[in-house]
Design an enzyme around this catalytic site. Structure first.
Site, PDB file in Angstrom:
ATOM      1  N   HIS A 152      17.932 -28.223  41.344  1.00 41.78           N
ATOM      2  CA  HIS A 152      18.897 -27.314  40.749  1.00 41.78           C
ATOM      3  C   HIS A 152      18.789 -27.302  39.193  1.00 41.78           C
ATOM      4  CE1 HIS A 152      20.557 -24.572  43.676  1.00 41.78           C
ATOM      5  NE2 HIS A 152      21.276 -25.864  44.604  1.00 41.78           N
ATOM      6  N   GLU A 159      19.555 -31.066  44.587  1.00 38.63           N
ATOM      7  CA  GLU A 159      20.513 -31.353  44.130  1.00 38.63           C
ATOM      8  C   GLU A 159      19.579 -31.426  42.885  1.00 38.63           C
ATOM      9  OE1 GLU A 159      23.185 -29.438  45.000  1.00 38.63           O
ATOM     10  OE2 GLU A 159      22.967 -30.409  46.439  1.00 38.63           O
ATOM     11  N   GLU A 211      25.394 -29.554  41.866  1.00 35.52           N
ATOM     12  CA  GLU A 211      24.486 -30.109  41.174  1.00 35.52           C
ATOM     13  C   GLU A 211      24.457 -29.774  39.270  1.00 35.52           C
ATOM     14  OE1 GLU A 211      24.467 -26.961  43.189  1.00 35.52           O
ATOM     15  OE2 GLU A 211      23.823 -25.722  41.731  1.00 35.52           O
ATOM     16  N   ASN A 212      26.047 -30.181  39.735  1.00 36.42           N
ATOM     17  CA  ASN A 212      26.847 -30.460  38.305  1.00 36.42           C
ATOM     18  C   ASN A 212      25.548 -30.999  36.962  1.00 36.42           C
ATOM     19  OD1 ASN A 212      29.421 -29.706  39.442  1.00 36.42           O
ATOM     20  ND2 ASN A 212      29.091 -31.480  40.008  1.00 36.42           N
TER      21      ASN A 212
HETATM   22  N1  BES Z   1      25.233 -25.812  45.298  1.00 32.98           N
HETATM   23  C1  BES Z   1      25.840 -26.086  46.235  1.00 32.98           C
HETATM   24  C2  BES Z   1      27.158 -26.894  46.031  1.00 32.98           C
HETATM   25  C3  BES Z   1      27.981 -25.981  46.508  1.00 32.98           C
HETATM   26  C4  BES Z   1      27.638 -25.212  48.216  1.00 32.98           C
HETATM   27  C5  BES Z   1      29.158 -25.054  46.093  1.00 32.98           C
HETATM   28  C6  BES Z   1      28.697 -23.599  48.425  1.00 32.98           C
HETATM   29  C7  BES Z   1      29.861 -24.050  46.174  1.00 32.98           C
HETATM   30  C8  BES Z   1      29.843 -23.505  47.341  1.00 32.98           C
HETATM   31  C9  BES Z   1      24.704 -27.311  46.219  1.00 32.98           C
HETATM   32  O1  BES Z   1      23.676 -27.079  45.997  1.00 32.98           O
HETATM   33  C10 BES Z   1      24.246 -26.842  48.251  1.00 32.98           C
HETATM   34  O2  BES Z   1      23.540 -26.436  48.147  1.00 32.98           O
HETATM   35  N2  BES Z   1      24.832 -28.546  48.798  1.00 32.98           N
HETATM   36  C11 BES Z   1      24.154 -28.295  50.379  1.00 32.98           C
HETATM   37  C12 BES Z   1      23.420 -29.605  50.716  1.00 32.98           C
HETATM   38  C13 BES Z   1      21.734 -28.995  49.964  1.00 32.98           C
HETATM   39  C14 BES Z   1      21.233 -30.128  50.960  1.00 32.98           C
HETATM   40  C15 BES Z   1      21.433 -27.463  51.165  1.00 32.98           C
HETATM   41  C16 BES Z   1      25.795 -28.495  50.314  1.00 32.98           C
HETATM   42  O3  BES Z   1      26.556 -28.741  49.862  1.00 32.98           O
HETATM   43  O4  BES Z   1      25.401 -28.429  51.879  1.00 32.98           O
HETATM   44 ZN    ZN Z   2      21.856 -25.987  46.561  1.00 36.83          ZN
END
Ligand code: BES
Ligand code: ZN
EC number: 3.4.11.-
Length: 865
Positions: A311, A308, A274-275
């Site tokens: 966030h 995202e 979510e940058n």
């Molecule tokens: N903030 C996370 C990305 C992330 C995940 C960064 C693990 C560092 C380590 C992002 O918002 C996220 O949660 N992405 C999910 C998808 C979401 C729809 C559940 C993912 O990457 O699976």
């Molecule tokens: Zn997330």
């Protein structure tokens, strides 16, 4: 100097206010050079400045501190990069005066291949292999790109400048304010950002196309993708625009940046990130192809985008104070992504599908090796592991439980005031509770502490005794033992109809309630809004079975009854015989979520029964195939004109299951359609929604002397440039029952043909392949650790290969193997996987002792409906 080592957090001598960062990536040599000027406040006189840095090289004479208070330049006498603590310790010969100043550092780094920090991803353009430069900083890898105070609470503004090849697209969080081209290099200047945390800073440099639109309040939204794939970005663009508008209403605060870019990255460890203002995605989570993507791919795109974008408020505008509160970010974004998706696509019945999240949360949290939602973090290396089903799924589920207890409107108003109160700042879990408590007048803090500060959850047992309904809670554990946790449980129940719903808070171990409508069915945890399991006495169970058969219950409740029954069965509190009899009540089920849970329970039962009672396997498979006949006939192979999204998904799920259970007519029909597909990739005979089913069916019949199906699939894999098609194939290959083929598949996923991000999809190994997979894991462990060990991907190798086993000996063997090989980043996953093996082993034993199982199974297998 020593005093700074081994500390979980940076000392508070100095606090950063503004970063001026300049980066010059060299895409050919995979290196970068950088310079940062950080405006600081020195809080108390100090000889030291301590900040984060890792994998960077900093030459002597390239660090200085200019004090504004004393107009003097200070040069450090010592510059120490402590790699194990990822800190940069600057020691000055004299104390730095309090007040503001600027710390300037020059540094060099490598564009690495580990998908974190500042890394390179690869793609093809006009047949030529190319590199792009991408950042991924969450949780703690901004320090690998520039020295910084890399903690979520250290918010500052960021002014970024990039020097890049002039023919490339260069993106960052903010819009471009100026651009200067000099020969082959252009310098791109970005607008200064509002205050934000380091983990949200982002940069992407490469060749891209885009599509663009605007929200009603003028935010410019773009989706960037590989050159030539713009059309695939249109769906996500539509979702993004609508979702931004929806969140603006819901949070009662507009999106805070002038633009939002979303971009597909070919090599990406997570699903999306979510940058602030520049959200990065895996291709599968952003791009949607009208012709070749399935309905489930479409839904995934919508849910991920909604997550995202949530966030951008919850996380980016209001940020967790420390990683202990990560769940606030992830649990909340997960919950609200369903709210947004439901707003956009009500026909997807996404709140029913939400139960897939809850059940995964319950599954992990039923282990003794689970952890509380709020978890202490003592080292950066511990953060990765908490991006798990507890933070995401249990987190989202307890929020849903609370929302349903407080009411949607009160919940939303209180949330909006929480966002307003903590905007551009940080918050802890109790800050959210405080806002909700003020808004509702309910004891939110007390209620929720019992869910976020202790691990696990209760099973509520229900009995009727003399016109009274008795409720008793105890901690549920999948191992069948009882923990001593106790919760404040928002109990709801209905008797005989949904018209009269009753509710109360169960704050003690047990309580009883007068019952007027004895004799009717009783469903506790109405709509499955609560994060707990329910155990009914036999009489109540029989009434629920009757209510299911006679279509008296909602889909969510049908889901819950089945799911709880399965969990209780695994925990040996209920017989497999009674679970199977309950499953039979679902033979006319047509709801997508309920049926897909019925299917995944069937797989798990089939796997355990293959260990426990191999002599009954044919009957059990026959029973499961029979259970799906009604829905399979209703749906057929052909999509109906104008059919719904859920019908398309359901068809795929049912046919995949029939293929996996080896149903002959399904295998035959799948093969016919697969061959038509090989002739013509656009054949109407194999639309994307049923491709996985066909691939699984093909792999059922592959063996050493009949490899053509396997080879055809590999050919399709190699030829397609759609990532969703590639993952669909990877996910089907290991369902082949031939161990030699499985081994080939496993070797294939480690080959250069499979991107590291995708290897884990190939680990969906069928039961026949589990021993092969374990031997393979042991033999390749060093390579696997080297290739995937720097992030969370490696944990998937461990859990996928270990958890399917079901014997105490194997649990011991796994423990022995990892005794000398475990690392902090896999410790928790390893313990959880071993616990699962032991749970399976106990389950096998108890199934073997079931007296009426064989009789029931045989009767169910041949029952004519
Ligand atoms: N903030 C996370 C990305 C992330 C995940 C960064 C693990 C560092 C380590 C992002 O918002 C996220 O949660 N992405 C999910 C998808 C979401 C729809 C559940 C993912 O990457 O699976
Ligand atoms: Zn997330």
């Amino acid at each position: 100097m020593e005093q700074f080592k081994g500390q979980p957090r940076l000392p508070k001598f100095a606090s950063p206010k503004r970063y001026d960062i300049r980066l010059k990536p060299d895409l050919a040599a995979c290196k970068f050079a950088g310079a940062v000027a950080i405006n600081l406040d020195i809080v108390g006189e100090t000889k030291f400045i301590v900040l984060n840095a890792a994998d960077l090289s900093i030459q002597d004479g390239t660090v200085s501190f200019t004090s504004k208070a004393s107009s003097k330049v200070f040069e450090p006498c010592k510059v120490d990069l402590v790699e194990e603590d990822e800190i940069l310790v600057l020691e000055f010969p004299e104390s730095l005066p309090t007040g503001s100043g600027v710390l300037a550092i020059r540094f060099d780094g490598t564009l690495n291949d580990r998908m974190k920090g500042f890394y390179r991803s690869t793609y093809e353009h006009n047949g030529e292999k190319k590199n792009m430069a991408v950042t991924q900083f969450e949780p703690a890898d901004a320090r690998r790109c520039f020295p910084c105070w890399d903690e979520p609470a250290c918010k500052a503004t960021f002014k970024i400048t990039l020097d890049v090849p002039s023919d490339l697209v260069a993106l960052s969080n903010m819009p471009i304010v100026d651009e200067k081209v000099e020969g082959h290099v252009k310098t791109v200047f970005y607008q200064e950002s509002p205050i934000m945390s380091t983990y949200l800073v982002a940069v992407v440099v490469g060749l891209f196309d885009y599509v663009e639109d605007h929200t009603s309040d003028g935010v410019k939204v773009r989706v960037y993708c590989q050159v030539g794939k713009q059309n695939q970005g249109k769906f996500a663009l539509h979702v993004a625009v609508k979702t931004l508008e929806l969140y603006r209403e819901y949070f009662a605060v507009p999106y805070s940046l002038p633009k939002l870019d979303m971009i597909a990255i070919p090599d990406f460890a997570a699903g999306a990130m979510e940058n602030y203002g520049l959200v990065t995605y895996r291709e599968t989570a952003l791009l949607y192809d009208e012709k070749h993507s399935a309905a489930s791919n479409k839904q995934r795109v919508a849910v991920v985008v909604a997550h995202e974008l949530a966030h951008q408020w919850f996380g980016n505008l209001v940020t967790m104070e420390w990683w202990t509160h990560l769940w606030l970010n992830e649990g909340f974004a997960t919950w609200v992504s369903y709210l947004a998706t439901d707003g956009l696509f009500p026909e997807w019945k996404i709140w029913t599908q939400f139960l897939e999240e809850s059940t995964e949360g319950l599954r992990l949290d039923g282990l003794a090796e689970s952890h509380p939602i709020e978890v202490e973090i003592n080292h950066a290396s511990e953060i990765d592991e908490i991006f798990d089903a507890i933070s995401y799924r249990k987190g989202a589920s307890v929020i849903r439980m609370l929302q349903s207890y407080l009411g949607a409107e009160c919940f939303q108003k209180s949330l909006a005031s929480y966002i307003k109160r903590h905007a551009c700042s940080n918050a802890k879990t109790e800050d959210l509770w405080a806002a909700l408590e003020e808004g509702s007048g309910e004891p939110v803090n007390k209620l929720m502490n019992s869910w976020t500060k202790q691990k696990g959850y209760p099973v509520v047992s229900i009995k009727i005794i003399d016109d009274k309904l008795e409720f008793e809670q105890s901690q549920f554990l999948s191992s069948g033992s009882h923990g001593d946790g106790q919760w404040i449980v928002p109990v709801t129940f209905c008797c005989g109809s949904y018209d009269a719903r009753r509710s109360f808070l169960l704050e003690t171990k047990s309580t009883s309630i007068d019952l007027k409508e004895t004799g009717a069915w009783i469903k506790v945890n109405v709509d499955q809004a609560g994060f707990y399991r329910v155990k009914y006495d036999e009489d109540l169970q029989a009434k629920l079975r009757y209510a299911i058969e006679n279509e008296m219950l909602s889909a969510t409740d049908r889901f819950g009854i089945l799911d709880d029954s399965f969990a209780l069965c695994m925990a040996r509190q209920q017989s497999l015989t009674s679970l199977l009899s309950l499953m039979a009540a679902y033979r006319e089920e047509l709801d997508y979520t309920v049926l897909s849970n019925l299917i995944s329970i069937s797989y798990k039962v089939a796997r355990i029964a293959a260990d426990a009672t191999p002599e009954l396997m044919d009957y059990i498979k026959q029973f499961f195939i029979g259970l799906l006949q009604y829905s399979a006939e209703k749906l057929g192979w052909e999509p109906k004109e104008g059919e719904s999204h859920l019908e398309a998904m359901l068809r795929g799920a049912i046919l995949s299951a029939l293929a996996e259970f080896g149903d002959e007519p399904t295998l035959k029909e799948a093969s016919r359609r697969f061959h038509a597909f090989l002739e013509d990739r656009s054949t109407p005979l194999l639309p994307p929604d049923i491709r996985r089913a066909a691939y699984v069916a093909v792999m059922q019949t592959v063996n050493a002397s009949n490899r053509s199906g396997f080879e055809s699939l590999l050919r399709v894999y190699r030829e397609t440039d759609l990532s969703q098609e590639k993952t669909r194939i990877l996910g089907s290959l290991a369902s082949c029952p031939d161990p030699n083929i499985i081994l080939e598949v496993l070797d294939f996923i480690l080959s250069p043909e499979v991107r590291s991000q995708d290897a884990v999809f190939g680990l969906a190994v069928c039961r026949e392949g589990r021993e092969t997979a374990w031997t393979w894991l042991k033999e390749n462990w060093e390579h696997i650790w080297k290739t995937y060990g720097s992030g969370f991907l490696v944990t998937r190798f461990v859990s996928a290969v270990v958890s399917p086993f079901a014997s105490f000996e194997k649990a011991k063997e796994v423990e022995d193997f990892f005794a000398t090989r475990s690392k902090p980043s896999i410790t928790r996953t390893l313990k959880q996987s071993i616990e699962r093996v032991n749970i399976n082993a106990q389950w096998v034993q108890s199934i073997r002792n079931e007296e009426y199982l064989a009789e029931t199974v045989k009767e169910l297998a041949y029952r004519k409906y």
